[in-house]
Design a protein around this motif. Sequence first.
Motif, PDB file in Angstrom:
ATOM      1  N   THR A  51      44.940  41.291  48.399  1.00 49.26           N
ATOM      2  CA  THR A  51      44.187  41.391  47.140  1.00 49.26           C
ATOM      3  C   THR A  51      44.706  40.395  46.122  1.00 49.26           C
ATOM      4  N   TRP A 108      44.656  39.761  41.806  1.00 53.62           N
ATOM      5  CA  TRP A 108      44.400  40.388  40.512  1.00 53.62           C
ATOM      6  C   TRP A 108      44.544  39.355  39.405  1.00 53.62           C
ATOM      7  N   THR A 112      36.074  45.505  27.699  1.00 52.68           N
ATOM      8  CA  THR A 112      36.873  45.879  28.863  1.00 52.68           C
ATOM      9  C   THR A 112      36.952  47.399  28.937  1.00 52.68           C
ATOM     10  N   THR A 145      31.973  42.809  35.959  1.00 52.80           N
ATOM     11  CA  THR A 145      32.173  41.607  35.142  1.00 52.80           C
ATOM     12  C   THR A 145      31.083  40.581  35.396  1.00 52.80           C
ATOM     13  N   VAL A 146      30.748  40.391  36.661  1.00 55.69           N
ATOM     14  CA  VAL A 146      29.714  39.413  37.004  1.00 55.69           C
ATOM     15  C   VAL A 146      28.346  39.884  36.539  1.00 55.69           C
ATOM     16  N   THR A 183      46.831  34.665  37.883  1.00 58.07           N
ATOM     17  CA  THR A 183      46.436  35.404  39.075  1.00 58.07           C
ATOM     18  C   THR A 183      47.665  35.948  39.778  1.00 58.07           C
ATOM     19  N   ALA A 230      35.193  46.587  39.358  1.00 57.55           N
ATOM     20  CA  ALA A 230      35.640  45.738  38.254  1.00 57.55           C
ATOM     21  C   ALA A 230      35.034  44.334  38.343  1.00 57.55           C
ATOM     22  N   ARG A 231      35.134  43.705  39.501  1.00 58.84           N
ATOM     23  CA  ARG A 231      34.600  42.341  39.639  1.00 58.84           C
ATOM     24  C   ARG A 231      33.081  42.328  39.505  1.00 58.84           C
ATOM     25  N   SER A 232      32.415  43.240  40.223  1.00 58.47           N
ATOM     26  CA  SER A 232      30.952  43.267  40.181  1.00 58.47           C
ATOM     27  C   SER A 232      30.449  43.554  38.768  1.00 58.47           C
TER      28      SER A 232
END
Length: 349
Positions: A11, A13, A295, A233-234, A5, A229-231
């Motif tokens: 932020t 990453w 990805t 992935t989830v 991380t 990106a996060r949403s």
Amino acid sequence: MTATTLDIGPTSWVIRPRLAICSGIGVGAILILMLVGLSVGFTTPIDTARILLGGGRVAENIVVFDDLMPRMLIGAFAGFSLALAGSLTQIITRNPLATPDLLGITSGASVGVVLAITSTSTGFGTVFATLGVPVSALVGGLSTAVAMYLLAWSRGQVVTSTLRLILIGVGMTWTMQSVVGFLMSRADIHDSSTAQRWIVGSLSGTGWSLVAPVAAATVFGLIWAAIIARSLTVSGLGPDIARGLGVRLGVVTYGTLIVAVVMASLAVSAAGPIAFVGLVAPQVALRLARTAQPTPVFSGIVGACMVLLADIVCRGILPGGLPVGVVTSAVGGPFLIFLIVQTARRSSV
């Protein structure tokens, strides 16, 4: 290699070393393939590098910068956009077969482009001729996507049944291809030959005027992928888990689908519906980076390499005049069979 991380201000990453290394190698491969592509049938890569650095004569500059450079840029951007669009649709549906090719999006965009190309001789689609090829491709792709999703939609579901979506998409693909065939049969010989070369997926005859739309599609897709990106992935973990973690599933799903349609349509407007890039590249990227799901950015890098390499093979190894779609189809067909067999085995376990 374990993920680390990186905190930058407010932020945070997540850095995956293997993915970062693969992406770096992929970017280097794109640059090398572009250099080789600029040299095939003309000169050596060393001489091409000299010309790019400002040491070329007038005739050499015309060949490299006016003829070959737009071809390479469109190949890279179109491959990136198609692969990124394919990874997005695969993630939101959680199915490797859900790509713009198989969902009818590229075929719908093809209808818009063929209408724009053949309207002068057939009397059809004068509106599309006025709009131009990129906008016509967008209209065709978006219209097909809306029709497909409405047919597959079920009340109370944000994400429709993946199997139903794919089956309807395949039906839409063949329907749009029949429309293309009808338009081709009504066109004169000149317009028909122009459209036929484009339909297979070709980088020949491209120019600087086609670079901007497909480059804009690439930038558009990158911005969206970075924002969600996060949403994203989830959401790839399933709708129930995504809702439990606070993801606005409707925004992510519908927004991602629209972005994928826009990217695929603009890529098709520049290089034609280059087959199987959206299917193969994300799955190759997934296996190289060893991630849980495709990805988007690395998938785009693999897609760009795939199209550039196919163009080099067409111009340097295979008989002259063959479009890149022939090579990608030859690779993608067996890969599609492999994915279908693998998916069937997983579902039977």
